[in-house]
Design an enzyme around this catalytic site. Sequence first.
Site, PDB file in Angstrom:
ATOM      1  N   SER A  42       0.846  -1.195   0.000  1.00 46.56           N
ATOM      2  CA  SER A  42       0.000   0.000   0.000  1.00 46.56           C
ATOM      3  C   SER A  42       0.881   1.245   0.000  1.00 46.56           C
ATOM      4  O   SER A  42       2.060   1.169  -0.388  1.00 46.56           O
ATOM      5  CB  SER A  42      -0.945  -0.040   1.208  1.00 46.56           C
ATOM      6  OG  SER A  42      -1.930   0.961   1.096  1.00 46.56           O
ATOM      7  N   ASN A  43       0.365   2.394   0.387  1.00 47.74           N
ATOM      8  CA  ASN A  43       1.159   3.633   0.405  1.00 47.74           C
ATOM      9  C   ASN A  43       0.659   4.545   1.524  1.00 47.74           C
ATOM     10  O   ASN A  43      -0.242   4.177   2.271  1.00 47.74           O
ATOM     11  CB  ASN A  43       1.109   4.308  -0.970  1.00 47.74           C
ATOM     12  CG  ASN A  43      -0.314   4.663  -1.352  1.00 47.74           C
ATOM     13  OD1 ASN A  43      -0.921   5.543  -0.765  1.00 47.74           O
ATOM     14  ND2 ASN A  43      -0.871   3.940  -2.317  1.00 47.74           N
TER      15      ASN A  43
END
Length: 230
Positions: A42-43
């Site tokens: 993810s980020n």
Amino acid sequence: MKIGRGAAIVAQQFHTTELTGKNILITLGASVEAIDPVRYISNHSSGKMGMALVNNCIELGAQVTCIYAKIQTELNQRASNIQALSAKKMHKAVMENIAEQDIFISCAAVADFSPENIAKDKIKKNADDLKLILKPNPDILQDVCKLTKKPLTIGFAAETKNPLENAQIKLKNKGCDVIILNDVSGADFGLNVDENEVTFLSQNYQQKIAKTSKQKIAKKILEIFIRKFL
Ligand code: PMT
């Protein structure tokens, strides 16, 4: 002259603002790409910038559909809220809802790649290294821009290097009407904080919006967009 509360509510219902009657779809948050049942890629997107746009569009009278991935901010209950965690799920949710939209704002930080296969069970630590094969995800913004009945589109460009040049390439390649350049190389604005600093870019217009709260940045983006496109 003083008016009663009932009359004020009726007056409010008939009050039209810049986005009254417009349907706007906004994506936001960090996409989540599963590796196995426990782990994911993810980020750092919190969804705050996108949610500031949701809130401001609603204040300006729009009907907002909010398609959100992983977020660290409150949903606005006046929007129609749909969760779509992965890029593929977000692509499907956007395409299912795009036909009736006047404006599409793509603020989500969507992974460009995801694991080719999601392991059914938790991957065991029984080798020295682990190779993941990543395959490209569909580009949601680009696919919306290719539609024959395309809404007006605002994309974002999160950049850490040659920001202006890269944002201009995205504006052209994705085929959108506006790109909001978001330099995310520093820690004090952009990802996962309350303030931002952006540049509004269209084919023949450019305006920097100086560092301030994401709510004010969203207001300013919409002000310029309404003036230039509606
Ligand atoms: O959420 P916050 O913490 O408030 O942070 C805000 C933000 C920095 C995430 C936001 O302002 C921002 O820049 N969002 C876009 C992040 C991003 O994915 O940028 P990109 O340059 O990789 O993508 C360009 C555009 O294509 C974006 O509009 C993105 O939504 C879209 N895209 C990207 C990949 C993909 N597979 N599909 C897409 O639609």
